[in-house]
Design a protein around this motif. Structure first.
Motif, short mmCIF file in Angstrom:
data_model
loop_
_atom_site.label_atom_id
_atom_site.label_comp_id
_atom_site.label_asym_id
_atom_site.label_seq_id
_atom_site.Cartn_x
_atom_site.Cartn_y
_atom_site.Cartn_z
N LEU A 1 23.19 -50.46 46.70
CA LEU A 1 23.38 -50.61 48.27
C LEU A 1 21.93 -51.30 48.95
O LEU A 1 22.57 -51.58 49.54
N GLY A 2 20.72 -50.79 48.51
CA GLY A 2 19.80 -51.46 49.11
C GLY A 2 19.77 -52.85 49.16
O GLY A 2 19.82 -53.58 49.96
N LEU B 1 28.86 -52.74 55.74
CA LEU B 1 27.62 -52.47 55.99
C LEU B 1 27.52 -51.51 56.39
O LEU B 1 26.63 -49.90 56.03
N GLU B 2 28.97 -50.67 57.34
CA GLU B 2 29.18 -49.72 57.63
C GLU B 2 28.78 -48.10 56.62
O GLU B 2 28.10 -47.43 56.69
N ARG C 1 22.23 -55.02 50.81
CA ARG C 1 22.37 -54.91 52.18
C ARG C 1 21.07 -55.89 52.42
O ARG C 1 21.42 -56.88 53.54
N LEU D 1 21.88 -45.50 44.99
CA LEU D 1 21.41 -46.03 46.24
C LEU D 1 20.20 -47.01 46.28
O LEU D 1 20.33 -47.85 47.31
N ALA E 1 24.66 -44.61 51.46
CA ALA E 1 23.70 -44.05 51.15
C ALA E 1 23.11 -43.25 51.52
O ALA E 1 22.66 -42.10 50.75
N TYR E 2 23.90 -42.27 52.86
CA TYR E 2 23.22 -41.19 53.19
C TYR E 2 23.70 -40.30 52.69
O TYR E 2 23.04 -39.36 52.42
N ALA F 1 28.58 -48.72 53.69
CA ALA F 1 27.32 -48.55 52.53
C ALA F 1 26.47 -47.76 53.71
O ALA F 1 25.36 -47.01 52.59
N ALA F 2 26.11 -47.79 54.33
CA ALA F 2 25.29 -47.18 54.96
C ALA F 2 25.58 -45.47 55.43
O ALA F 2 24.74 -44.39 54.27
N ARG F 3 27.08 -45.52 55.17
CA ARG F 3 27.45 -43.98 55.22
C ARG F 3 27.21 -43.45 53.71
O ARG F 3 26.77 -42.24 53.49
N GLN G 1 22.00 -59.60 54.57
CA GLN G 1 21.43 -59.80 55.79
C GLN G 1 21.32 -61.28 55.35
O GLN G 1 20.69 -62.15 56.20
#
Length: 128
Positions: A30-31, A109-110, A34, A27, A116-117, A112-114, A38
């Protein structure tokens, strides 16, 4: 993986191997990715000097390889090589190359968000 197989957007097995299977570390990684994405994506401007966006693509490539974002890493490598060549690409060609990087970055990024969730949700880790 066969040569004609599409590259994965995000290889969670690779991420797990890089973090020793530590969910909290995954996690965190992944943060960090991100945040880096950015920062460096702002430098992917085809109107800038080729060296500048090639450096940004290089940095994103390294971050991508660290989390298993192979499709993004491949797009970054292609842009980086073009930007560092003796005859840098035209602004139009640079726009296409960097558009490919930005498209792959959006997908990553999508994903990675999935991921992480899923990692943050107890007992819901799924293979990808």
């Amino acid at each position: 993986m066969p040569a004609d197989s599409p590259l994965p957007v995000l290889d969670l097995d690779h991420l797990s191997a890089m973090t020793g299977g530590d969910t909290e570390l995954s996690l965190e990684v992944l943060g960090i990715f991100r945040e880096q994405a950015q920062l460096w994506s702002r430098m992917l401007d085809p109107r800038s000097e080729a060296r500048q966006w090639a450096d940004a693509a290089h940095t994103l490539k390294g971050a991508s390889l660290g989390i298993g974002a192979l499709k993004l890493a491949a797009a970054c490598e292609k842009a980086e090589k073009a930007g560092r060549s003796e005859a840098p690409p035209s602004p139009a060609h640079a726009s296409v190359l960097l558009g490919d990087v930005k498209d792959a970055l959006g997908e990553t990024l999508e994903a990675a968000a999935r991921a992480a969730y899923e990692l943050a949700s107890p007992g819901t880790r799924s293979a990808s």
